[in-house]
Design a protein around this motif. Sequence first.
Motif, PDB file in Angstrom:
ATOM      1  N   UNK A 165      11.198  -1.512   4.322  1.00  0.00           N
ATOM      2  CA  UNK A 165      11.593  -1.033   2.997  1.00  0.00           C
ATOM      3  C   UNK A 165      11.339   0.471   2.898  1.00  0.00           C
ATOM      4  N   UNK A 166      12.114   1.192   2.089  1.00  0.00           N
ATOM      5  CA  UNK A 166      11.995   2.658   2.043  1.00  0.00           C
ATOM      6  C   UNK A 166      10.669   3.149   1.460  1.00  0.00           C
ATOM      7  N   UNK A 167      10.176   4.254   2.051  1.00  0.00           N
ATOM      8  CA  UNK A 167       8.973   4.951   1.565  1.00  0.00           C
ATOM      9  C   UNK A 167       7.734   4.059   1.528  1.00  0.00           C
ATOM     10  N   UNK A 168       7.610   3.176   2.511  1.00  0.00           N
ATOM     11  CA  UNK A 168       6.452   2.279   2.545  1.00  0.00           C
ATOM     12  C   UNK A 168       5.516   2.653   3.686  1.00  0.00           C
ATOM     13  N   UNK A 169       4.286   2.237   3.540  1.00  0.00           N
ATOM     14  CA  UNK A 169       3.286   2.481   4.580  1.00  0.00           C
ATOM     15  C   UNK A 169       2.215   1.404   4.494  1.00  0.00           C
ATOM     16  N   UNK A 170       1.497   1.234   5.586  1.00  0.00           N
ATOM     17  CA  UNK A 170       0.379   0.297   5.623  1.00  0.00           C
ATOM     18  C   UNK A 170      -0.924   1.077   5.548  1.00  0.00           C
ATOM     19  N   UNK A 171      -1.825   0.631   4.697  1.00  0.00           N
ATOM     20  CA  UNK A 171      -3.133   1.275   4.586  1.00  0.00           C
ATOM     21  C   UNK A 171      -4.223   0.212   4.664  1.00  0.00           C
ATOM     22  N   UNK A 175     -11.065  -2.768   3.205  1.00  0.00           N
ATOM     23  CA  UNK A 175     -11.221  -3.445   4.485  1.00  0.00           C
ATOM     24  C   UNK A 175     -10.092  -4.391   4.839  1.00  0.00           C
ATOM     25  N   UNK A 176      -9.001  -4.361   4.075  1.00  0.00           N
ATOM     26  CA  UNK A 176      -7.886  -5.285   4.310  1.00  0.00           C
ATOM     27  C   UNK A 176      -6.573  -4.507   4.359  1.00  0.00           C
ATOM     28  N   UNK A 177      -5.582  -5.018   5.106  1.00  0.00           N
ATOM     29  CA  UNK A 177      -4.290  -4.325   5.182  1.00  0.00           C
ATOM     30  C   UNK A 177      -3.467  -4.503   3.907  1.00  0.00           C
ATOM     31  N   UNK A 178      -3.027  -3.385   3.364  1.00  0.00           N
ATOM     32  CA  UNK A 178      -2.163  -3.394   2.180  1.00  0.00           C
ATOM     33  C   UNK A 178      -0.921  -2.568   2.469  1.00  0.00           C
ATOM     34  N   UNK A 179       0.154  -2.917   1.789  1.00  0.00           N
ATOM     35  CA  UNK A 179       1.407  -2.195   1.949  1.00  0.00           C
ATOM     36  C   UNK A 179       1.742  -1.516   0.630  1.00  0.00           C
ATOM     37  N   UNK A 180       2.071  -0.229   0.737  1.00  0.00           N
ATOM     38  CA  UNK A 180       2.303   0.590  -0.448  1.00  0.00           C
ATOM     39  C   UNK A 180       3.695   1.199  -0.422  1.00  0.00           C
ATOM     40  N   UNK A 181       4.237   1.388  -1.612  1.00  0.00           N
ATOM     41  CA  UNK A 181       5.426   2.209  -1.764  1.00  0.00           C
ATOM     42  C   UNK A 181       4.943   3.457  -2.488  1.00  0.00           C
ATOM     43  N   UNK A 259      14.174   2.873  -5.318  1.00  0.00           N
ATOM     44  CA  UNK A 259      15.039   1.700  -5.464  1.00  0.00           C
ATOM     45  C   UNK A 259      16.493   2.055  -5.180  1.00  0.00           C
ATOM     46  N   UNK A 260      16.883   3.263  -5.546  1.00  0.00           N
ATOM     47  CA  UNK A 260      18.254   3.706  -5.268  1.00  0.00           C
ATOM     48  C   UNK A 260      18.506   3.750  -3.769  1.00  0.00           C
ATOM     49  N   UNK A 261      17.490   4.122  -2.994  1.00  0.00           N
ATOM     50  CA  UNK A 261      17.613   4.142  -1.534  1.00  0.00           C
ATOM     51  C   UNK A 261      17.767   2.727  -0.988  1.00  0.00           C
ATOM     52  N   UNK A 262      17.066   1.780  -1.611  1.00  0.00           N
ATOM     53  CA  UNK A 262      17.144   0.386  -1.164  1.00  0.00           C
ATOM     54  C   UNK A 262      18.518  -0.194  -1.422  1.00  0.00           C
ATOM     55  N   UNK A 263      19.122   0.185  -2.537  1.00  0.00           N
ATOM     56  CA  UNK A 263      20.400  -0.399  -2.938  1.00  0.00           C
ATOM     57  C   UNK A 263      21.611   0.320  -2.356  1.00  0.00           C
ATOM     58  N   UNK A 264      21.381   1.448  -1.673  1.00  0.00           N
ATOM     59  CA  UNK A 264      22.513   2.177  -1.067  1.00  0.00           C
ATOM     60  C   UNK A 264      23.138   1.367   0.066  1.00  0.00           C
TER      61      UNK A 264
END
Length: 264
Positions: A165-171, A175-181, A259-264
């Motif tokens: 998904x656009x502009x996402x990263x894992x952090x 102490x746990x893996x989370x995914x952020x936009x 969201x506009x990037x996702x829907x393109x």
Amino acid sequence: MKLPSMAKKKTSTRKTTKKKATKKRPQIRSFSALLKGRSADVQTLAKALRALILDELADAEETFYTAANGMAIYRLGADVCWLQPLKTRCNLYFLRGTELDDKDGLLEGGSDRFRHVKVDSIEALDELPLREWIRQSVELNEATLSGALSFDEVLERLREVCLALPNTKETLTWGKPYFRVGEKIFCGCAEIHGRASLGLKMDTDDSYLMMQLPGIEKAAYSRSNDGWVSIDPAEFDDWAEIEQLIVGSFRLIAPKRTLAMLDD
């Protein structure tokens, strides 16, 4: 020139009635709290039924659900049964009810999976095949969990979905893996008792409906009606649906430009 009327204005004699504030039921945190307000007979019956359950599920985790008149939930790796004290009886719910041996048609309910039995007397504890149903439920859960994905396998699947998904990263957060936009979390993963648990956000109405399904519950960190849920992929193992839920969570959190990037 017309003079203004000196007649007194009629005042309404109707009294405004204030709506009574509905009392919020206190959070149930113990079995004694669950039985509060029940008759002595129902309390005795519920305690005996609980003793039977714990005799079969000695290592079970007992938690409590406040809504729907309150219930005690018994979990051994996965939910096995729910005990609900009512006015004149107790109901015992089985989450794998449709898969249980019920030749005499004693189990009731119309859902795809849930079934319940009405327990209205101490004698019924011996007359009904409660112990057999509990054992069958445990066996069904064990068979399901034996084929469940490991935490690492679940995390790898999450990475494939979330990081596409656009502009996402894992952090690594708490102490746990989370995914952020951007900097906002839309999905997370934790290992609880050796099993993976996913966290994501849903529309509030959708979350209420989805929480009726096995393997989906309100997240422990969730505030009232904010839509955050926990998913156990060993119980709710429809990964096509999980992927859609992750994308739905992303849409609720992401800014419009993303969201506009996702829907393109």
